[in-house]
Scaffold this motif. Structure first.
Motif, PDB file in Angstrom:
ATOM      1  N   GLU A   1      11.018 -20.965  76.876  1.00 46.85           N
ATOM      2  CA  GLU A   1      11.850 -22.145  77.104  1.00 46.85           C
ATOM      3  C   GLU A   1      11.907 -22.956  75.817  1.00 46.85           C
ATOM      4  O   GLU A   1      10.873 -23.303  75.243  1.00 46.85           O
ATOM      5  CB  GLU A   1      11.258 -23.004  78.226  1.00 46.85           C
ATOM      6  CG  GLU A   1      12.081 -24.259  78.501  1.00 46.85           C
ATOM      7  CD  GLU A   1      11.434 -25.151  79.549  1.00 46.85           C
ATOM      8  OE1 GLU A   1      12.073 -26.145  79.944  1.00 46.85           O
ATOM      9  OE2 GLU A   1      10.282 -24.863  79.942  1.00 46.85           O
ATOM     10  N   LEU A   2      13.120 -23.237  75.355  1.00 50.91           N
ATOM     11  CA  LEU A   2      13.325 -24.057  74.173  1.00 50.91           C
ATOM     12  C   LEU A   2      13.893 -25.401  74.602  1.00 50.91           C
ATOM     13  O   LEU A   2      14.945 -25.460  75.240  1.00 50.91           O
ATOM     14  CB  LEU A   2      14.286 -23.369  73.195  1.00 50.91           C
ATOM     15  CG  LEU A   2      14.643 -24.153  71.933  1.00 50.91           C
ATOM     16  CD1 LEU A   2      13.403 -24.410  71.082  1.00 50.91           C
ATOM     17  CD2 LEU A   2      15.690 -23.407  71.096  1.00 50.91           C
ATOM     18  N   VAL A   3      13.183 -26.466  74.251  1.00 57.53           N
ATOM     19  CA  VAL A   3      13.556 -27.812  74.691  1.00 57.53           C
ATOM     20  C   VAL A   3      13.843 -28.666  73.473  1.00 57.53           C
ATOM     21  O   VAL A   3      13.048 -28.695  72.519  1.00 57.53           O
ATOM     22  CB  VAL A   3      12.424 -28.447  75.518  1.00 57.53           C
ATOM     23  CG1 VAL A   3      12.808 -29.866  75.925  1.00 57.53           C
ATOM     24  CG2 VAL A   3      12.128 -27.593  76.743  1.00 57.53           C
ATOM     25  N   ILE A   4      14.993 -29.367  73.524  1.00 57.64           N
ATOM     26  CA  ILE A   4      15.329 -30.350  72.492  1.00 57.64           C
ATOM     27  C   ILE A   4      14.927 -31.712  73.047  1.00 57.64           C
ATOM     28  O   ILE A   4      15.388 -32.113  74.121  1.00 57.64           O
ATOM     29  CB  ILE A   4      16.830 -30.340  72.150  1.00 57.64           C
ATOM     30  CG1 ILE A   4      17.311 -28.909  71.852  1.00 57.64           C
ATOM     31  CG2 ILE A   4      17.110 -31.260  70.978  1.00 57.64           C
ATOM     32  CD1 ILE A   4      16.650 -28.280  70.676  1.00 57.64           C
ATOM     33  N   THR A   5      14.031 -32.413  72.356  1.00 58.51           N
ATOM     34  CA  THR A   5      13.529 -33.688  72.879  1.00 58.51           C
ATOM     35  C   THR A   5      14.687 -34.661  73.062  1.00 58.51           C
ATOM     36  O   THR A   5      15.668 -34.648  72.309  1.00 58.51           O
ATOM     37  CB  THR A   5      12.490 -34.288  71.928  1.00 58.51           C
ATOM     38  OG1 THR A   5      13.094 -34.543  70.653  1.00 58.51           O
ATOM     39  CG2 THR A   5      11.310 -33.346  71.740  1.00 58.51           C
ATOM     40  N   ARG A   6      14.557 -35.548  74.055  1.00 59.22           N
ATOM     41  CA  ARG A   6      15.640 -36.476  74.382  1.00 59.22           C
ATOM     42  C   ARG A   6      15.840 -37.535  73.311  1.00 59.22           C
ATOM     43  O   ARG A   6      16.927 -38.109  73.208  1.00 59.22           O
ATOM     44  CB  ARG A   6      15.346 -37.136  75.741  1.00 59.22           C
ATOM     45  CG  ARG A   6      15.368 -36.132  76.893  1.00 59.22           C
ATOM     46  CD  ARG A   6      15.291 -36.837  78.236  1.00 59.22           C
ATOM     47  NE  ARG A   6      15.378 -35.871  79.319  1.00 59.22           N
ATOM     48  CZ  ARG A   6      16.509 -35.377  79.805  1.00 59.22           C
ATOM     49  NH1 ARG A   6      17.666 -35.766  79.261  1.00 59.22           N
ATOM     50  NH2 ARG A   6      16.504 -34.512  80.785  1.00 59.22           N
ATOM     51  N   ASP A   7      14.793 -37.801  72.525  1.00 63.11           N
ATOM     52  CA  ASP A   7      14.951 -38.805  71.465  1.00 63.11           C
ATOM     53  C   ASP A   7      15.415 -38.189  70.147  1.00 63.11           C
ATOM     54  O   ASP A   7      15.407 -38.857  69.121  1.00 63.11           O
ATOM     55  CB  ASP A   7      13.639 -39.571  71.244  1.00 63.11           C
ATOM     56  CG  ASP A   7      12.491 -38.633  70.896  1.00 63.11           C
ATOM     57  OD1 ASP A   7      12.638 -37.411  71.087  1.00 63.11           O
ATOM     58  OD2 ASP A   7      11.448 -39.133  70.428  1.00 63.11           O
ATOM     59  N   SER A   8      15.798 -36.909  70.201  1.00 64.51           N
ATOM     60  CA  SER A   8      16.322 -36.285  68.981  1.00 64.51           C
ATOM     61  C   SER A   8      17.714 -36.809  68.685  1.00 64.51           C
ATOM     62  O   SER A   8      18.562 -36.933  69.591  1.00 64.51           O
ATOM     63  CB  SER A   8      16.375 -34.755  69.142  1.00 64.51           C
ATOM     64  OG  SER A   8      15.080 -34.217  69.217  1.00 64.51           O
ATOM     65  N   GLU A   9      17.953 -37.115  67.434  1.00 60.73           N
ATOM     66  CA  GLU A   9      19.280 -37.569  67.003  1.00 60.73           C
ATOM     67  C   GLU A   9      19.380 -37.366  65.499  1.00 60.73           C
ATOM     68  O   GLU A   9      18.634 -37.967  64.727  1.00 60.73           O
ATOM     69  CB  GLU A   9      19.497 -39.038  67.333  1.00 60.73           C
ATOM     70  CG  GLU A   9      20.904 -39.510  66.991  1.00 60.73           C
ATOM     71  CD  GLU A   9      21.177 -40.934  67.429  1.00 60.73           C
ATOM     72  OE1 GLU A   9      22.277 -41.437  67.157  1.00 60.73           O
ATOM     73  OE2 GLU A   9      20.274 -41.541  68.036  1.00 60.73           O
ATOM     74  N   LEU A  10      20.282 -36.470  65.104  1.00 60.21           N
ATOM     75  CA  LEU A  10      20.398 -36.122  63.694  1.00 60.21           C
ATOM     76  C   LEU A  10      21.866 -36.026  63.321  1.00 60.21           C
ATOM     77  O   LEU A  10      22.579 -35.125  63.751  1.00 60.21           O
ATOM     78  CB  LEU A  10      19.689 -34.789  63.404  1.00 60.21           C
ATOM     79  CG  LEU A  10      19.730 -34.308  61.956  1.00 60.21           C
ATOM     80  CD1 LEU A  10      18.980 -35.282  61.060  1.00 60.21           C
ATOM     81  CD2 LEU A  10      19.123 -32.909  61.842  1.00 60.21           C
ATOM     82  N   ASP A  11      22.310 -37.005  62.522  1.00 58.52           N
ATOM     83  CA  ASP A  11      23.651 -36.926  61.968  1.00 58.52           C
ATOM     84  C   ASP A  11      23.637 -35.965  60.780  1.00 58.52           C
ATOM     85  O   ASP A  11      22.606 -35.364  60.464  1.00 58.52           O
ATOM     86  CB  ASP A  11      24.125 -38.316  61.521  1.00 58.52           C
ATOM     87  CG  ASP A  11      24.315 -39.255  62.726  1.00 58.52           C
ATOM     88  OD1 ASP A  11      24.637 -38.733  63.802  1.00 58.52           O
ATOM     89  OD2 ASP A  11      24.096 -40.462  62.557  1.00 58.52           O
TER      90      ASP A  11
END
Length: 512
Positions: A404-414
């Motif tokens: 399972e690959l999870v992207i954290t909810r606080d991830s944000e990358l412009d």
């Protein structure tokens, strides 16, 4: 070349001729010097002998007694002849102070004037000279006969130059024999040296050897591959320009020991390098290693001179390979997604055919919602299209492999303004490494004012006391790890830092 036949001779042949000439000139010069020295020594010896005889005769009491008689020649002539025969000189002449002879080997000369100089002897001094008298040229000594402090008479003894020359001719014969022996020994030694030189130069002439050297030098320093030759004692005996550039070696690297150079190709064979590379696996196997910010392909082969190591720069090729792997991963992810979509579509169609329309609609809606949520979350969090595509592909790949690959909810990358290929190398290899080691992988991506933060963690055992970013480290235990080393290399190229704590890797990259 046609005008100079010597240029067509082999180097060994030319060396033979030149060495024979040197030996001959040296021997001849030595013989001439020896003869000149022998002649001088014979002259000095003759003078010393004549002086000793003349002084001895002049000091004899019999001479003084005879000088007091009315006819001194009666006693002095036999005495002089006996002394001459006993001492080996050619003449002993006893004379008055005016030069009139009392004695002479030829009795006809008695009473005549002595031929030569007597002035220094009249002043009481013994001297030697070379003078031509009745017996020919001779080396003679003249000394006074003293009585009561007065010069009573003079004595001269001498050895003829012909006799000295005869002795010199005897020595000349022996000298000629010695010179001939020296020439023979010199010629034999020169032939042996020349034969060895001929074997070592394969009978080539200076022109051919010079051309070979020029070709060797041109090829050695113009090829793009690095070339090293390490002797059996661990000394670097050959290093071309490409090797110096790729390995960061100093200009004076040749002739120094590999330990002194810090030559470490990450081959796991440093001990072999120090021992002349005998322990290095040699052959056709090519190994990829990281040195500084370069990816190098290293191959080694044993030879009678030591071990030859070739080094090729695979940095650009590795970057293209990484990009190709990413594209292949994308394609594989799309294939997996298409395969899963086809399975679910067949399931929905079958449910419709079975008349279970509500279950078909529910299944299709759930799958669509899950896929849309994953896409929305990734695309919403990561606005770098290449990186977003990578994360979507890795999510599908992880699901296919049971992880399972999870992207954290606080991830944000412009768009971070960094090289997309480097980001793919860093993130892709960290995720691959985490998927291999665990069942759940969590990725966090964010950007501040000055840096970009990448964090990848998993629920695996993590790392304990290992430098994970050196080539060769791997959790699989086969010693072929390259992914984390590539990550470390990419981070260094971007001027960032990377740390690991347990199963969490944290990368910080400065914004341009």
């Amino acid at each position: 070349m046609e005008g100079n036949p010597m240029r067509r001779w082999s180097l060994a042949g030319q060396m033979l001729v030149l060495q024979l000439l040197v030996v001959a000139v040296t021997a001849a010069g030595g013989a001439v010097l020896a003869l000149l020295q022998a002649h001088e020594l014979l002259q000095e010896e003759a003078g010393a002998t004549a002086t000793a005889v003349a002084v001895s005769v002049a000091a004899s009491p019999d001479v003084l007694e005879a000088l007091g008689e009315p006819d001194p020649s009666v006693r002095l002539q036999p005495y002089a002849q006996r002394a001459r025969a006993a001492t080996g000189v050619d003449f002993i002449t006893i004379m008055k102070t005016d030069g009139t002879r009392y004695t002479h080997p030829n009795e006809a000369e008695i009473g005549r004037r002595f031929l030569g100089h007597i002035e220094p002897a009249l002043r009481g001094r013994t001297f030697t000279e070379t003078y031509t008298g009745t017996l020919g040229a001779s080396k003679r000594a003249v000394t006074p006969v003293m009585a009561g402090g007065q010069v009573r008479a003079l004595v001269s003894a001498g050895i003829t130059i012909d006799r000295i020359s005869a002795r010199l001719r005897d020595q000349l014969a022996w000298g000629g024999l010695i010179v001939a022996l020296a020439l023979g020994l010199g010629a034999a030694g020169t032939w042996l040296v020349t034969a060895r030189l001929r074997r070592q130069t394969h009978g080539l002439g200076p022109v051919e050897l010079g051309r070979i050297h020029e070709h060797h030098d041109a090829v050695l320093h113009t090829v793009r591959e690095g070339l090293l030759l390490v002797g059996r004692d661990g000394t670097l005996t050959l290093c071309n320009d490409a090797a110096r550039l790729l390995l960061g070696l100093p200009s004076d690297a040749e002739g120094r020991h590999v330990r002194e150079l810090g030559l470490n190709l990450g081959l796991g064979m440093e001990a072999g390098l120090e021992a002349g590379m005998d322990a290095v696996p040699a052959g056709d196997e090519e190994r990829v290693h990281l040195v500084g910010d370069r990816v190098l392909a290293v191959n080694s082969a044993a030879s009678r001179l030591g071990t030859v190591v070739t080094v090729r720069d695979h940095t650009e090729l590795q970057a293209l390979t990484g990009q190709l792997d990413a594209e292949r991963g994308f394609a594989e992810s799309l294939r997996s997604a298409a395969h899963e979509a086809a399975n679910r579509l067949h399931t929905v169609i079958t449910l419709v055919e079975l008349g279970r329309t509500e279950q078909a609609v529910a299944l299709g809606t759930a799958e669509l919602r899950a896929a849309q949520e994953l896409t929305d979350r990734v695309v919403g969090a990561v606005r770098e299209p290449v990186l977003a595509a990578l994360l979507l592909g890795k999510s599908a790949e992880a699901a296919e492999r049971g992880a399972e690959l999870v992207i954290t909810r606080d991830s944000e990358l412009d768009d971070p303004g960094l090289d997309a290929r480097e980001l793919v190398t860093i993130v892709g290899n960290l995720i691959d490494n985490a998927i291999d080691a665990a069942g759940r992988v969590e990725v966090h991506l964010s950007a501040g004012e000055r840096e970009v933060l990448i964090r990848v963690s998993d629920d695996g055992p993590g790392l304990t006391g290992t430098d994970a970013f050196e080539k060769g480290w791997t959790t699989k235990g086969d010693g072929r790890g390259l992914g984390l080393a590539l990550v470390g290399q990419a981070v260094r190229r971007l001027g960032g830092t990377i740390g690991v704590e347990g199963s969490t890797f944290t990368v910080r990259l400065p914004k341009p």
